[in-house]
Enzyme design. Structure first.
Site, mmCIF file in Angstrom:
data_model
loop_
_atom_site.group_PDB
_atom_site.id
_atom_site.type_symbol
_atom_site.label_atom_id
_atom_site.label_comp_id
_atom_site.label_asym_id
_atom_site.label_seq_id
_atom_site.Cartn_x
_atom_site.Cartn_y
_atom_site.Cartn_z
ATOM 1 N N HIS A 148 0.826 -1.210 0.000
ATOM 2 C CA HIS A 148 0.000 0.000 0.000
ATOM 3 C C HIS A 148 0.857 1.255 0.000
ATOM 4 O O HIS A 148 2.081 1.216 0.178
ATOM 5 C CB HIS A 148 -0.937 -0.001 1.211
ATOM 6 C CG HIS A 148 -0.247 -0.004 2.552
ATOM 7 N ND1 HIS A 148 0.313 1.118 3.115
ATOM 8 C CD2 HIS A 148 -0.043 -1.012 3.452
ATOM 9 C CE1 HIS A 148 0.823 0.819 4.298
ATOM 10 N NE2 HIS A 148 0.635 -0.468 4.521
ATOM 11 N N CYS B 291 3.212 -4.915 6.807
ATOM 12 C CA CYS B 291 2.829 -4.574 5.439
ATOM 13 C C CYS B 291 4.011 -3.982 4.666
ATOM 14 O O CYS B 291 5.044 -3.652 5.248
ATOM 15 C CB CYS B 291 1.673 -3.581 5.445
ATOM 16 S SG CYS B 291 0.095 -4.285 5.973
#
Length: 341
Positions: free
Chosen positions: A193, A209
């Site tokens: 992301h 992440c």
């Protein structure tokens, strides 16, 4: 700095380095070779506040610049020459989909049907919340994502006196940025992301992440189909014998296991094939050992009439950029970590 000056500086830099703002596109080498790109040289200018701002011009990271220039000051003086490590060895993986090498904080994307690879800097999981090694796929693509902080993140933030909302709406302050791609691993807790903290790209600061710069995730999101294969590896040492017989070694500092670990001297785990790679040439063995000690983060030729590691900077493609640089927050410490302000 005025916006016009920023635009002028960006255009001037882009004219000399056409891939300074987005991914660096490399044509795949012929005949199965793995060495791509050329290193560059940059002269620090008056407007350059820190390594992060310089790294972003080349879509690199402060981490990689610190590896390549291990004697450079955290905020180098104007006139300092920096080696920009834009030559690299492709990871020893299938050339398919997305490949993330945690040890070098880079993401590789092989667009289907194209003889090229795109390379991006990334941020990954912090110590204790590591991004796992895995083979998975993209299971969901989410434009304008909302963020629901997991219980663990909420608890850690509360311990620091910060009470997170149950849901953070989409928008410029969302920690996931404008685009997110969910990985199929586990319960889908791992994402590739964007971020609302651009200085965190190139660091180990996430909860597992993979973070990307805003322009990078936008381009990748538009290119990557649903179901794309994703392989995450941890290869601090890459090596190759090219079709012309020349051998190269690229060594990165290994990921630390504790916050205060010195990754410059931490032990490296080498595959058995590395011993075979240098066993037939005493000079190659000597130069490879020097590369393993130096950990410069860019390919070094070893063996035969190869250039010794200490002379690698002489192979650099030089370029001077006389453009103003915008002020960037954050600083790099002498120990190689980055402190955000």
């Amino acid at each position: 700095m005025k916006r016009a000056s920023l635009i002028a500086a960006s255009l001037f830099t882009a004219a000399l380095f056409p891939h300074a703002a987005l991914a660096v596109d490399y044509p795949l080498p012929a005949n199965g070779g793995r060495l791509i790109g050329q290193n560059q040289s940059y002269i620090v200018q008056e407007g350059d506040r820190n390594l992060q701002s310089i790294a972003r011009r080349f879509n690199s990271s402060a981490f990689l610049l610190l590896e390549a220039n291990n004697t450079v000051a955290p905020q180098p003086m104007p006139g300092t020459q920096l080696l920009i490590p834009t030559q690299l060895i492709l990871p020893d993986t299938p050339r398919e989909g997305i490949v993330v090498n945690l040890a070098e904080l880079r993401l590789y994307y092989y667009p289907p049907g194209k003889n090229m690879v795109q390379v991006y800097p990334i941020g990954i999981g912090q110590v204790g919340l590591e991004t796992p090694v895995m083979v998975t796929r993209i299971s969901q693509k989410i434009p304008n994502p909302t963020w629901t902080p997991p219980a663990g993140i909420r608890a850690r933030s509360l311990a620091k006196g910060i009470e997170l909302p149950k849901v953070v709406p989409a928008g410029p302050g969302n920690p996931l940025g404008r685009y997110a791609m969910r990985l199929a691993k586990g319960n889908g807790e791992y994402l590739i992301h964007g971020t609302s903290a651009p200085d965190s790209v190139g660091l180990r600061v996430s909860s597992g992440c993979i973070r990307m710069n805003a322009d990078d995730i936008q381009a990748l999101f538009a290119s990557v189909p649903w179901g794309t294969r994703v392989e995450i590896i941890n290869q601090p040492v890459k090596f190759t014998q090219e079709p012309d017989g020349k051998r190269y070694v690229e060594v990165h500092r290994p990921l630390s296991q504790q916050d205060e670990q010195n990754t410059q001297t931490a032990p490296l785990t080498l595959p058995a094939s590395f011993t075979t790679f240098v066993s037939d040439d005493p000079l190659a063995k000597q130069q490879a050992d020097a590369a393993l000690t130096r950990r410069a983060g860019y390919p070094v030729a070893v063996g035969g009439d190869a250039t010794a590691p200490g002379r690698a900077a002489q192979q650099v493609q030089s370029a001077k950029v006389n453009a103003e640089s915008g002020a960037e927050e954050g600083s790099v410490t002498a120990s190689g970590t980055v402190q955000l302000q």
